[in-house]
Write a protein that holds these residues in place. Structure first.
Motif, mmCIF file in Angstrom:
data_model
loop_
_atom_site.group_PDB
_atom_site.id
_atom_site.type_symbol
_atom_site.label_atom_id
_atom_site.label_comp_id
_atom_site.label_asym_id
_atom_site.label_seq_id
_atom_site.Cartn_x
_atom_site.Cartn_y
_atom_site.Cartn_z
ATOM 1 N N UNK A 30 23.897 39.333 46.902
ATOM 2 C CA UNK A 30 25.320 39.070 46.799
ATOM 3 C C UNK A 30 26.241 39.067 48.163
ATOM 4 N N UNK A 31 25.487 40.220 49.734
ATOM 5 C CA UNK A 31 26.283 40.020 50.582
ATOM 6 C C UNK A 31 26.605 38.646 51.133
ATOM 7 N N UNK A 62 39.571 41.329 49.081
ATOM 8 C CA UNK A 62 39.845 40.049 48.605
ATOM 9 C C UNK A 62 37.901 39.707 47.420
ATOM 10 N N UNK A 63 36.883 39.594 48.422
ATOM 11 C CA UNK A 63 36.205 38.454 48.152
ATOM 12 C C UNK A 63 35.242 39.627 47.228
ATOM 13 N N UNK A 64 35.404 40.896 48.107
ATOM 14 C CA UNK A 64 34.470 41.631 48.058
ATOM 15 C C UNK A 64 34.747 41.460 45.867
ATOM 16 N N UNK A 69 32.933 42.518 41.073
ATOM 17 C CA UNK A 69 33.941 42.879 40.723
ATOM 18 C C UNK A 69 33.660 43.216 39.174
ATOM 19 N N UNK A 70 31.864 42.441 38.390
ATOM 20 C CA UNK A 70 32.070 42.300 37.244
ATOM 21 C C UNK A 70 30.571 43.381 37.432
ATOM 22 N N UNK A 71 29.979 43.461 38.364
ATOM 23 C CA UNK A 71 28.998 44.619 38.672
ATOM 24 C C UNK A 71 29.112 46.044 38.942
ATOM 25 N N UNK A 72 28.141 46.567 38.525
ATOM 26 C CA UNK A 72 28.167 47.563 38.465
ATOM 27 C C UNK A 72 28.531 48.366 39.873
ATOM 28 N N UNK A 78 26.312 48.317 47.353
ATOM 29 C CA UNK A 78 25.172 48.700 47.739
ATOM 30 C C UNK A 78 25.366 46.357 48.668
ATOM 31 N N UNK A 79 25.861 45.362 47.879
ATOM 32 C CA UNK A 79 26.665 44.394 48.869
ATOM 33 C C UNK A 79 27.622 44.679 49.812
#
Length: 110
Positions: A30-31, A62-64, A69-72, A78-79
């Motif tokens: 993810x990172x 924005x990109x994060x 956005x759909x992750x816990x 952490x990412x």
């Protein structure tokens, strides 16, 4: 002596599991996705403008959100922390495009 064959459901489940594992191994962290997307955004929006802290923060936020956005929440945080840990320091009056290239290099090290 004949060996019994797996029932079709088991064969299908194993094939699906193999596909899932292969997809997981081929997906960048993810990172890394955050950094790569941020670099792409910086290179396409205003590549020749001097990058500011505000521009960089807004782009990363924005990109994060788009990517995680759909992750816990814990996974998303952490990412972002992993991405922030390798962010290159901005140079004085560095353009968005130049910083984006260094950002892509940093993304490879995540």
């Amino acid at each position: 002596m004949d060996h019994p064959t797996d029932p079709p459901e088991v064969v299908e489940a194993l094939a699906t599991l193999d596909d899932t594992i292969a997809r997981i191994l081929d997906t960048p962290p993810w990172a890394q996705q955050i950094l790569t997307a941020a670099a792409g955004h910086l290179r396409t929006e205003d590549p020749f403008l001097a990058l500011t802290d505000g521009d960089l923060t807004a782009t990363l936020d924005m990109v994060t959100e788009l990517i995680t956005g759909h992750l816990p929440l814990a996974v998303a945080e952490q990412a972002m922390q992993r991405a922030a840990a390798v962010l290159p320091k901005r140079h004085y009056r560095e353009t968005c495009d130049t910083y984006a290239l260094r950002l892509l290099k940093a993304a490879r090290n995540v």
